[in-house]
Design a protein around this motif. Structure first.
Motif, PDB file in Angstrom:
ATOM      1  N   ILE A 101       0.845  -1.207   0.000  1.00  0.00           N
ATOM      2  CA  ILE A 101       0.000   0.000   0.000  1.00  0.00           C
ATOM      3  C   ILE A 101       0.876   1.252   0.000  1.00  0.00           C
ATOM      4  O   ILE A 101       0.627   2.195  -0.762  1.00  0.00           O
ATOM      5  CB  ILE A 101      -0.940   0.002   1.222  1.00  0.00           C
ATOM      6  CG1 ILE A 101      -1.956  -1.135   1.114  1.00  0.00           C
ATOM      7  CG2 ILE A 101      -1.678   1.346   1.323  1.00  0.00           C
ATOM      8  CD1 ILE A 101      -2.796  -1.329   2.367  1.00  0.00           C
ATOM      9  N   LEU A 102       1.904   1.257   0.843  1.00  0.00           N
ATOM     10  CA  LEU A 102       2.802   2.418   0.897  1.00  0.00           C
ATOM     11  C   LEU A 102       3.497   2.618  -0.443  1.00  0.00           C
ATOM     12  O   LEU A 102       3.590   3.750  -0.945  1.00  0.00           O
ATOM     13  CB  LEU A 102       3.835   2.234   2.005  1.00  0.00           C
ATOM     14  CG  LEU A 102       4.820   3.396   2.178  1.00  0.00           C
ATOM     15  CD1 LEU A 102       4.091   4.663   2.611  1.00  0.00           C
ATOM     16  CD2 LEU A 102       5.908   3.043   3.198  1.00  0.00           C
ATOM     17  N   GLY A 103       3.982   1.536  -1.036  1.00  0.00           N
ATOM     18  CA  GLY A 103       4.652   1.635  -2.329  1.00  0.00           C
ATOM     19  C   GLY A 103       3.740   2.180  -3.408  1.00  0.00           C
ATOM     20  O   GLY A 103       4.148   3.020  -4.225  1.00  0.00           O
ATOM     21  N   LEU A 104       2.482   1.731  -3.416  1.00  0.00           N
ATOM     22  CA  LEU A 104       1.515   2.229  -4.390  1.00  0.00           C
ATOM     23  C   LEU A 104       1.247   3.720  -4.189  1.00  0.00           C
ATOM     24  O   LEU A 104       1.130   4.485  -5.150  1.00  0.00           O
ATOM     25  CB  LEU A 104       0.205   1.441  -4.281  1.00  0.00           C
ATOM     26  CG  LEU A 104       0.258  -0.026  -4.700  1.00  0.00           C
ATOM     27  CD1 LEU A 104      -1.071  -0.724  -4.400  1.00  0.00           C
ATOM     28  CD2 LEU A 104       0.582  -0.156  -6.187  1.00  0.00           C
ATOM     29  N   GLY A 105       1.151   4.124  -2.921  1.00  0.00           N
ATOM     30  CA  GLY A 105       0.916   5.537  -2.626  1.00  0.00           C
ATOM     31  C   GLY A 105       2.072   6.410  -3.059  1.00  0.00           C
ATOM     32  O   GLY A 105       1.876   7.475  -3.658  1.00  0.00           O
ATOM     33  N   VAL A 106       3.296   5.967  -2.773  1.00  0.00           N
ATOM     34  CA  VAL A 106       4.475   6.748  -3.174  1.00  0.00           C
ATOM     35  C   VAL A 106       4.567   6.828  -4.696  1.00  0.00           C
ATOM     36  O   VAL A 106       4.865   7.887  -5.261  1.00  0.00           O
ATOM     37  CB  VAL A 106       5.758   6.131  -2.582  1.00  0.00           C
ATOM     38  CG1 VAL A 106       7.000   6.821  -3.145  1.00  0.00           C
ATOM     39  CG2 VAL A 106       5.751   6.234  -1.061  1.00  0.00           C
ATOM     40  N   ALA A 107       4.309   5.707  -5.379  1.00  0.00           N
ATOM     41  CA  ALA A 107       4.371   5.701  -6.843  1.00  0.00           C
ATOM     42  C   ALA A 107       3.347   6.646  -7.439  1.00  0.00           C
ATOM     43  O   ALA A 107       3.645   7.420  -8.368  1.00  0.00           O
ATOM     44  CB  ALA A 107       4.151   4.284  -7.366  1.00  0.00           C
ATOM     45  N   ALA A 108       2.115   6.605  -6.912  1.00  0.00           N
ATOM     46  CA  ALA A 108       1.059   7.498  -7.410  1.00  0.00           C
ATOM     47  C   ALA A 108       1.425   8.954  -7.155  1.00  0.00           C
ATOM     48  O   ALA A 108       1.217   9.817  -8.020  1.00  0.00           O
ATOM     49  CB  ALA A 108      -0.274   7.159  -6.750  1.00  0.00           C
ATOM     50  N   CYS A 109       1.980   9.235  -5.976  1.00  0.00           N
ATOM     51  CA  CYS A 109       2.368  10.602  -5.646  1.00  0.00           C
ATOM     52  C   CYS A 109       3.492  11.079  -6.571  1.00  0.00           C
ATOM     53  O   CYS A 109       3.497  12.231  -7.029  1.00  0.00           O
ATOM     54  CB  CYS A 109       2.815  10.680  -4.185  1.00  0.00           C
ATOM     55  SG  CYS A 109       3.120  12.363  -3.603  1.00  0.00           S
ATOM     56  N   THR A 110       4.430  10.197  -6.854  1.00  0.00           N
ATOM     57  CA  THR A 110       5.540  10.534  -7.739  1.00  0.00           C
ATOM     58  C   THR A 110       5.049  10.957  -9.115  1.00  0.00           C
ATOM     59  O   THR A 110       5.644  11.818  -9.775  1.00  0.00           O
ATOM     60  CB  THR A 110       6.490   9.324  -7.878  1.00  0.00           C
ATOM     61  OG1 THR A 110       6.934   8.923  -6.576  1.00  0.00           O
ATOM     62  CG2 THR A 110       7.703   9.659  -8.720  1.00  0.00           C
ATOM     63  N   LEU A 111       3.927  10.377  -9.552  1.00  0.00           N
ATOM     64  CA  LEU A 111       3.376  10.686 -10.873  1.00  0.00           C
ATOM     65  C   LEU A 111       2.218  11.673 -10.809  1.00  0.00           C
ATOM     66  O   LEU A 111       1.408  11.741 -11.727  1.00  0.00           O
ATOM     67  CB  LEU A 111       2.917   9.390 -11.550  1.00  0.00           C
ATOM     68  CG  LEU A 111       4.035   8.403 -11.902  1.00  0.00           C
ATOM     69  CD1 LEU A 111       3.454   7.120 -12.498  1.00  0.00           C
ATOM     70  CD2 LEU A 111       5.034   9.029 -12.872  1.00  0.00           C
ATOM     71  N   SER A 112       2.142  12.435  -9.718  1.00  0.00           N
ATOM     72  CA  SER A 112       1.046  13.394  -9.599  1.00  0.00           C
ATOM     73  C   SER A 112       1.547  14.818  -9.761  1.00  0.00           C
ATOM     74  O   SER A 112       1.603  15.360 -10.867  1.00  0.00           O
ATOM     75  CB  SER A 112       0.304  13.220  -8.266  1.00  0.00           C
ATOM     76  OG  SER A 112       1.157  13.493  -7.160  1.00  0.00           O
ATOM     77  N   TYR A 113       1.944  15.440  -8.647  1.00  0.00           N
ATOM     78  CA  TYR A 113       2.302  16.850  -8.666  1.00  0.00           C
ATOM     79  C   TYR A 113       3.499  17.040  -7.747  1.00  0.00           C
ATOM     80  O   TYR A 113       3.523  16.529  -6.635  1.00  0.00           O
ATOM     81  CB  TYR A 113       1.114  17.678  -8.153  1.00  0.00           C
ATOM     82  CG  TYR A 113       0.887  18.999  -8.864  1.00  0.00           C
ATOM     83  CD1 TYR A 113       1.905  19.657  -9.526  1.00  0.00           C
ATOM     84  CD2 TYR A 113      -0.370  19.597  -8.835  1.00  0.00           C
ATOM     85  CE1 TYR A 113       1.680  20.856 -10.171  1.00  0.00           C
ATOM     86  CE2 TYR A 113      -0.612  20.809  -9.477  1.00  0.00           C
ATOM     87  CZ  TYR A 113       0.430  21.430 -10.134  1.00  0.00           C
ATOM     88  OH  TYR A 113       0.213  22.620 -10.770  1.00  0.00           O
ATOM     89  N   TYR A 114       4.505  17.783  -8.194  1.00  0.00           N
ATOM     90  CA  TYR A 114       5.733  17.909  -7.418  1.00  0.00           C
ATOM     91  C   TYR A 114       5.504  18.541  -6.046  1.00  0.00           C
ATOM     92  O   TYR A 114       6.261  18.286  -5.108  1.00  0.00           O
ATOM     93  CB  TYR A 114       6.764  18.733  -8.197  1.00  0.00           C
ATOM     94  CG  TYR A 114       7.234  18.058  -9.472  1.00  0.00           C
ATOM     95  CD1 TYR A 114       7.384  16.671  -9.533  1.00  0.00           C
ATOM     96  CD2 TYR A 114       7.536  18.791 -10.614  1.00  0.00           C
ATOM     97  CE1 TYR A 114       7.801  16.041 -10.695  1.00  0.00           C
ATOM     98  CE2 TYR A 114       7.961  18.178 -11.779  1.00  0.00           C
ATOM     99  CZ  TYR A 114       8.094  16.800 -11.824  1.00  0.00           C
ATOM    100  OH  TYR A 114       8.508  16.181 -12.975  1.00  0.00           O
ATOM    101  N   ASN A 115       4.458  19.370  -5.899  1.00  0.00           N
ATOM    102  CA  ASN A 115       4.229  20.006  -4.602  1.00  0.00           C
ATOM    103  C   ASN A 115       3.731  19.018  -3.552  1.00  0.00           C
ATOM    104  O   ASN A 115       3.623  19.369  -2.378  1.00  0.00           O
ATOM    105  CB  ASN A 115       3.247  21.178  -4.737  1.00  0.00           C
ATOM    106  CG  ASN A 115       1.858  20.744  -5.162  1.00  0.00           C
ATOM    107  OD1 ASN A 115       1.716  19.836  -5.978  1.00  0.00           O
ATOM    108  ND2 ASN A 115       0.835  21.386  -4.642  1.00  0.00           N
ATOM    109  N   ALA A 116       3.425  17.787  -3.965  1.00  0.00           N
ATOM    110  CA  ALA A 116       2.993  16.756  -3.009  1.00  0.00           C
ATOM    111  C   ALA A 116       4.156  15.885  -2.540  1.00  0.00           C
ATOM    112  O   ALA A 116       3.971  15.004  -1.702  1.00  0.00           O
ATOM    113  CB  ALA A 116       1.914  15.873  -3.639  1.00  0.00           C
ATOM    114  N   TYR A 117       5.353  16.145  -3.056  1.00  0.00           N
ATOM    115  CA  TYR A 117       6.490  15.274  -2.761  1.00  0.00           C
ATOM    116  C   TYR A 117       6.917  15.315  -1.296  1.00  0.00           C
ATOM    117  O   TYR A 117       7.650  14.435  -0.834  1.00  0.00           O
ATOM    118  CB  TYR A 117       7.674  15.627  -3.658  1.00  0.00           C
ATOM    119  CG  TYR A 117       7.595  15.041  -5.054  1.00  0.00           C
ATOM    120  CD1 TYR A 117       6.383  14.597  -5.579  1.00  0.00           C
ATOM    121  CD2 TYR A 117       8.725  14.924  -5.843  1.00  0.00           C
ATOM    122  CE1 TYR A 117       6.306  14.067  -6.847  1.00  0.00           C
ATOM    123  CE2 TYR A 117       8.666  14.384  -7.122  1.00  0.00           C
ATOM    124  CZ  TYR A 117       7.458  13.953  -7.628  1.00  0.00           C
ATOM    125  OH  TYR A 117       7.388  13.422  -8.886  1.00  0.00           O
ATOM    126  N   GLY A 118       6.487  16.326  -0.565  1.00  0.00           N
ATOM    127  CA  GLY A 118       6.797  16.373   0.858  1.00  0.00           C
ATOM    128  C   GLY A 118       6.270  15.152   1.582  1.00  0.00           C
ATOM    129  O   GLY A 118       6.887  14.686   2.555  1.00  0.00           O
TER     130      GLY A 118
END
Length: 468
Positions: A185-202
């Protein structure tokens, strides 16, 4: 559910709430004409290109490049638009009318909103009592600012959803430890975040800190380092497989620029109209304003609105091209409710933020500090972007903080009411009333502000299929 087993009252309420949420999001999405939200037209171009050609566009492709800004959003992660293109292809089997295809693309954001609400309720039940879990869910899914991004084509919806996935993995860890399921679940969340918006990288950084710290404590307790390697490798492997391809593609296309940012700037300087080239852009920093001046006075000062005021107002809810406003009393009530809840957290600061208690590491302290990191970084990035790059004081750039922010808000009100109000029925009635108020206010914003703004948009199924 076993045959003959009746649905519980709680399950029925959940079904009704999510049905309401789906219809409400769709209504909001349907009533807005094309381009009635920030950058939607440029973002939709990417989805439409993929739908038309069956391939991904290059950032400087004239078919997607904006003639004014000289760039396209194809330089940046486009997972949202890839999914939207699939939805458009499916809907085109019934109707290829322009607005029908637009609604198909917007449906991605609608479903991401539902997914965020589902995850909020699931983690809320693990963190709080049932009534407080509902406030947690209702605020995240129905605050006008977050509700808005779930109704048009954008990357913000995926950013918010991905932070909810990561936060859900953290919460599952609190109850179960780092099982392989929770690592996935964590890996999926990080992957989705990586492909979303750079301001969410925090939130990715906060996840690395939380996962690394808690996994170290876990293996230290078990004295088996093999689990650290296997679980850490599993999360990294999922992220690399699901998200790594995008950055490799960028590096190949743009001479090693794996983020695409420098390539986008070069493209803008080459093709944008003179007043919109990055080389001609004036920022508060270039004008000699201090950071504090920008935050408290705004830029330019003659506009009369500080950066903080504009960001806070639009975070809570400002619509259209940031030119459709909620009443000031409503904005202030939302902001006061948020601020008061967060301040009440400090009624028990040691219990909440202590990293060590009784000579042992406090897992909840680590969790809460990582929530603080996840809440603060989007705002730092938002401030930095406006001060050094392009002055755009918009609350949606801070929206990835909404899950930890509402978490602390609910925690704070719990610190007050759970102690001061001993009668459980009265306390639950207050929490229930807050949920109802949040729903009523969301309906007021739609029927009192959004619907009147776009009252000429036909709402029938026939009009939807015709794309009118």
């Amino acid at each position: 559910m076993k045959k003959g087993k009746k649905l519980t009252w709680e399950t029925k309420v959940e079904i009704l709430f999510f049905a309401f949420l789906f219809i409400f999001y769709l209504m909001w999405a349907r009533v807005q004409p094309m381009g009635a939200a920030p950058d939607e037209q440029m973002r939709y171009q990417i989805a439409d290109y993929i739908y038309q050609h069956g391939s991904l566009p290059v950032g400087d492709d004239p078919a997607v490049r904006n003639p004014v800004w000289g760039i396209s959003y194809a330089f940046y992660p486009i997972l949202n638009y890839m999914v939207a293109a699939v939805f458009m292809k499916v809907v085109s089997l019934v109707s290829a009318a322009p607005f029908a295809l637009l609604m198909a693309a917007r449906l991605v954001s609608v479903l991401l909103g539902l997914g965020t609400a589902y995850l909020a309720l699931s983690m809320g039940k693990k963190l709080f009592s049932r009534r407080k879990a509902w406030i947690f869910t209702a605020f995240i899914s129905l605050m006008p600012g977050s509700l808005f991004v779930f109704t048009y084509v954008n990357c913000d919806a995926l950013a918010v959803f991905s932070t909810a996935v990561m936060a859900y993995a953290w919460v599952c860890y609190l109850k179960e430890g780092w099982t392989y399921r929770n690592c996935v679940i964590l890996g999926l969340g990080v992957a989705a975040c990586t492909l979303s918006y750079y301001n969410a990288y925090g939130f990715i950084l906060a996840s690395i800190v939380f996962f690394g710290a808690t996994l170290l404590l876990e293996v230290k307790k078990e004295k088996k380092w093999a689990g650290f390697v296997k679980k850490g490798g599993l999360v990294c492997g999922i992220v690399l497989i699901l998200a790594g391809w995008w950055f490799v593609r960028n590096a190949v296309l743009y001479n090693g620029d794996f983020l695409g940012m420098n390539a986008s700037t070069i493209c803008a300087n080459k093709y944008a109209k003179d007043g919109f080239k990055p080389s001609n852009r004036v920022t508060p920093q270039m004008e000699g304003l201090s950071l504090m001046d920008m935050l408290t006075q705004g830029y330019p000062e003659k506009d009369g609105f500080s950066w903080v005021e504009l960001v806070c107002d639009s975070f809570v809810g400002r619509f259209g091209m940031m030119d459709i406003f909620m009443p000031k009393w409503l904005v202030n009530n939302y902001l006061d409710f948020i601020k008061m809840g967060c301040l009440l957290v400090f009624l028990h600061p040691v219990k909440t933020f202590a990293l060590r208690l009784k000579k042992q590491w406090n897992i909840m302290g680590i969790f809460n500090w990582c929530m603080v990191i996840a809440m603060v970084i989007p705002n730092i990035l938002n401030v930095y972007y406006s001060y050094c790059n392009d002055y755009q004081p918009q609350g949606r750039y801070s929206l990835p903080m909404i899950v930890p922010m509402v978490y602390f808000m609910i925690l704070g009100y719990g610190n007050l009411f759970d102690v001061q109000i001993k009668d459980l029925k009265i306390r639950n009635s207050i929490y229930g009333a807050v949920c109802v108020i949040l729903i009523v206010l969301a309906l007021f914003v739609f029927f009192g502000i959004i619907w009147p703004e776009y009252r000429d948009v036909p709402f029938s199924i026939g009009a939807f299929l015709r794309g009118s």
